[in-house]
Design an enzyme around this catalytic site. Structure first.
Site, PDB file in Angstrom:
ATOM      1  N   HIS A 141       8.827   7.779  -4.160  1.00 37.17           N
ATOM      2  CA  HIS A 141       8.676   8.005  -2.712  1.00 37.17           C
ATOM      3  C   HIS A 141       7.621   9.073  -2.419  1.00 37.17           C
ATOM      4  O   HIS A 141       7.811  10.247  -2.743  1.00 37.17           O
ATOM      5  CB  HIS A 141      10.033   8.426  -2.124  1.00 37.17           C
ATOM      6  CG  HIS A 141      10.019   8.621  -0.647  1.00 37.17           C
ATOM      7  ND1 HIS A 141      10.604   9.694  -0.029  1.00 37.17           N
ATOM      8  CD2 HIS A 141       9.466   7.872   0.340  1.00 37.17           C
ATOM      9  CE1 HIS A 141      10.424   9.602   1.273  1.00 37.17           C
ATOM     10  NE2 HIS A 141       9.735   8.499   1.526  1.00 37.17           N
ATOM     11  N   GLU A 153       9.122  11.804  -4.805  1.00 36.45           N
ATOM     12  CA  GLU A 153      10.508  11.770  -5.265  1.00 36.45           C
ATOM     13  C   GLU A 153      10.725  10.540  -6.150  1.00 36.45           C
ATOM     14  O   GLU A 153      10.470   9.419  -5.727  1.00 36.45           O
ATOM     15  CB  GLU A 153      11.455  11.724  -4.056  1.00 36.45           C
ATOM     16  CG  GLU A 153      11.392  13.003  -3.230  1.00 36.45           C
ATOM     17  CD  GLU A 153      12.099  12.897  -1.893  1.00 36.45           C
ATOM     18  OE1 GLU A 153      12.609  13.921  -1.422  1.00 36.45           O
ATOM     19  OE2 GLU A 153      12.131  11.810  -1.292  1.00 36.45           O
TER      20      GLU A 153
HETATM   21  N1  LIG Z   1       4.581   5.978   7.174  1.00 35.98           N
HETATM   22  C1  LIG Z   1       5.178   6.955   6.509  1.00 35.98           C
HETATM   23  O1  LIG Z   1       5.128   8.134   6.907  1.00 35.98           O
HETATM   24  C2  LIG Z   1       5.913   6.653   5.233  1.00 35.98           C
HETATM   25  C3  LIG Z   1       6.245   7.707   4.348  1.00 35.98           C
HETATM   26  C4  LIG Z   1       6.900   7.406   3.133  1.00 35.98           C
HETATM   27  C5  LIG Z   1       7.239   6.078   2.841  1.00 35.98           C
HETATM   28  N2  LIG Z   1       6.914   5.077   3.730  1.00 35.98           N
HETATM   29  C6  LIG Z   1       7.263   3.696   3.344  1.00 35.98           C
HETATM   30  O2  LIG Z   1       6.085   3.048   2.851  1.00 35.98           O
HETATM   31  C7  LIG Z   1       6.143   1.650   3.141  1.00 35.98           C
HETATM   32  C8  LIG Z   1       4.894   1.253   3.911  1.00 35.98           C
HETATM   33  O3  LIG Z   1       4.824   2.030   5.085  1.00 35.98           O
HETATM   34  P1  LIG Z   1       3.453   2.161   5.914  1.00 35.98           P
HETATM   35  O4  LIG Z   1       3.663   3.292   6.855  1.00 35.98           O
HETATM   36  O5  LIG Z   1       2.292   2.177   4.982  1.00 35.98           O
HETATM   37  O6  LIG Z   1       3.466   0.785   6.723  1.00 35.98           O
HETATM   38  P2  LIG Z   1       2.235  -0.028   7.354  1.00 35.98           P
HETATM   39  O7  LIG Z   1       2.821  -0.827   8.442  1.00 35.98           O
HETATM   40  O8  LIG Z   1       1.097   0.886   7.654  1.00 35.98           O
HETATM   41  O9  LIG Z   1       1.780  -1.009   6.157  1.00 35.98           O
HETATM   42  C9  LIG Z   1       2.589  -2.026   5.683  1.00 35.98           C
HETATM   43  C10 LIG Z   1       1.689  -3.120   5.119  1.00 35.98           C
HETATM   44  O10 LIG Z   1       2.498  -4.116   4.461  1.00 35.98           O
HETATM   45  C11 LIG Z   1       1.774  -5.327   4.572  1.00 35.98           C
HETATM   46  N3  LIG Z   1       2.661  -6.436   4.238  1.00 35.98           N
HETATM   47  C12 LIG Z   1       3.675  -6.944   4.972  1.00 35.98           C
HETATM   48  N4  LIG Z   1       4.257  -7.967   4.312  1.00 35.98           N
HETATM   49  C13 LIG Z   1       3.605  -8.090   3.124  1.00 35.98           C
HETATM   50  C14 LIG Z   1       3.745  -8.946   2.005  1.00 35.98           C
HETATM   51  N5  LIG Z   1       4.677  -9.898   1.975  1.00 35.98           N
HETATM   52  N6  LIG Z   1       2.912  -8.777   0.948  1.00 35.98           N
HETATM   53  C15 LIG Z   1       1.955  -7.837   0.968  1.00 35.98           C
HETATM   54  N7  LIG Z   1       1.766  -6.998   2.022  1.00 35.98           N
HETATM   55  C16 LIG Z   1       2.591  -7.118   3.075  1.00 35.98           C
HETATM   56  C17 LIG Z   1       1.289  -5.334   6.002  1.00 35.98           C
HETATM   57  O11 LIG Z   1       0.230  -6.257   6.186  1.00 35.98           O
HETATM   58  C18 LIG Z   1       0.871  -3.874   6.187  1.00 35.98           C
HETATM   59  O12 LIG Z   1      -0.520  -3.690   5.952  1.00 35.98           O
HETATM   60  C19 LIG Z   1       7.447   1.428   3.901  1.00 35.98           C
HETATM   61  O13 LIG Z   1       8.443   1.026   3.000  1.00 35.98           O
HETATM   62  C20 LIG Z   1       7.761   2.819   4.463  1.00 35.98           C
HETATM   63  O14 LIG Z   1       9.141   3.008   4.661  1.00 35.98           O
HETATM   64  C21 LIG Z   1       6.251   5.328   4.895  1.00 35.98           C
END
Ligand SMILES: NC(=O)c1ccc[n+]([C@@H]2O[C@H](COP(=O)([O-])OP(=O)(O)OC[C@H]3O[C@@H](n4cnc5c(N)ncnc54)[C@H](O)[C@@H]3O)[C@@H](O)[C@H]2O)c1
Length: 286
Positions: A141, A153
């Site tokens: 994480h 993490e």
């Molecule tokens: N944003 C934050 O602050 C943060 C911090 C830590 C963890 N996270 C976690 O990281 C992950 C991504 O978050 P994010 O903020 O980057 O989201 P985001 O919406 O910016 O990006 C998600 C991406 O996933 C892609 N996607 C969707 N379905 C897909 C598939 N089947 N195959 C391949 N790609 C696919 C989308 O096209 C999109 O570009 C989530 O699980 C979130 O909980 C986010």
């Protein structure tokens, strides 16, 4: 377990930064996203980020050429997963979609490949039936922005082997991070649980009329040396998001969470924090 080549799935906010950070250290990285427009955007973002590092004197032309040669944007999952030692999933926070992607990945990678999820909330055991080798499945994480934030993490569930967690811990340390290793799965992991506890206590004191949000922030900033008090931080991350989280908790448990009324009173007025120009503080620029 010697990690040399890494695949990042998802090119959004988190995935692209995790991938580029990995290429900087220097590992070979592939990145895939289901949306071709996101992949085009990743290429432009990579160009401008690396050009900026050269312009600021933080990287040399040679370093950037090396990073570029190790960072491969792939238009298919097959190509991205080819011969990788580690897959980091960073796609949309939806259990059904993640589950589908883990099954696809499982069919494409070697049996000794480690699969990790960057999910903010879901522990990796949620997906243990989607992969053939749950002993090589864990949470990894990152924090936003992943190129900058040092904490990673590693969360080891009962299904995950010591070797896998150790390999992920070493990988995080080798890519410039300060990892922590949770030996048992726990919702929210370490940092967000601590933050949640602070939020709950801070909101309770304000709701009960003991002090104002500003006084809580002064106490945390001046007495505890926190860079930002909880209310100032909440203004930055958005009170609409805070409200959604509390509303979901309320719906799930039927019990009104501490701080719900306070956050709802701001939410109802459209005072979502810095982005709205007003939250617990007023802002000139959004
Ligand atoms: N944003 C934050 O602050 C943060 C911090 C830590 C963890 N996270 C976690 O990281 C992950 C991504 O978050 P994010 O903020 O980057 O989201 P985001 O919406 O910016 O990006 C998600 C991406 O996933 C892609 N996607 C969707 N379905 C897909 C598939 N089947 N195959 C391949 N790609 C696919 C989308 O096209 C999109 O570009 C989530 O699980 C979130 O909980 C986010």
């Amino acid at each position: 377990m010697n990690i040399k080549k890494v695949c990042v799935i998802g090119g959004g906010l988190m995935g692209r930064q995790i991938a580029l950070n990995t290429a900087i250290y220097p590992y070979e990285v592939t990145i895939f996203d289901a949306n071709p427009a996101v992949l085009e955007d990743v290429a432009k973002w990579e160009d401008s980020y690396l050009a900026g590092r050269i312009a600021k004197g933080r990287m040399t032309e040679e370093q950037v050429a090396g990073i570029r040669s190790r960072f491969t944007i792939c238009s298919t999952l097959e190509e991205a997963c080819k011969d990788v030692d580690l897959v980091i999933e960073a796609i949309v926070e939806r259990k059904d979609i993640k589950s589908m992607v883990f099954k696809q990945v499982d069919a494409l990678v070697r049996p000794d490949t480690i699969i990790a999820t960057n999910s903010s909330r879901m522990v990796s055991s949620t997906f243990k039936n989607d992969v053939s080798h749950p002993e090589r499945l864990a949470n990894l994480h990152y924090f936003n922005p992943a190129l900058v934030m040092k904490l990673v993490e590693v969360v080891q569930g009962d299904h995950c082997s010591e070797e896998t967690a150790q390999a992920l811990y070493d990988f995080a340390a080798n890519t410039g991070k300060d990892p922590v290793w949770m030996k048992k799965e726990l919702d929210g992991f370490v940092a967000n649980r601590i933050l949640q506890a602070i939020y709950t206590e801070a909101r309770w004191m304000v709701e009960q009329g003991y002090c104002t949000p500003q006084e809580v922030d002064i106490a945390c900033e001046k007495g505890l040396n926190h860079p930002m008090g909880p209310f100032r931080l909440n203004d930055l991350t958005g009170l609409d998001l805070a409200y959604d989280i509390l509303q979901r908790k309320y719906d799930e448990s039927g019990e009104k969470p501490i701080g719900y009324d306070l956050i709802k009173s701001y939410y109802d007025k459209g005072w979502f924090g810095k982005k709205a120009g007003r939250g617990f503080y007023e802002y000139e620029s959004k």
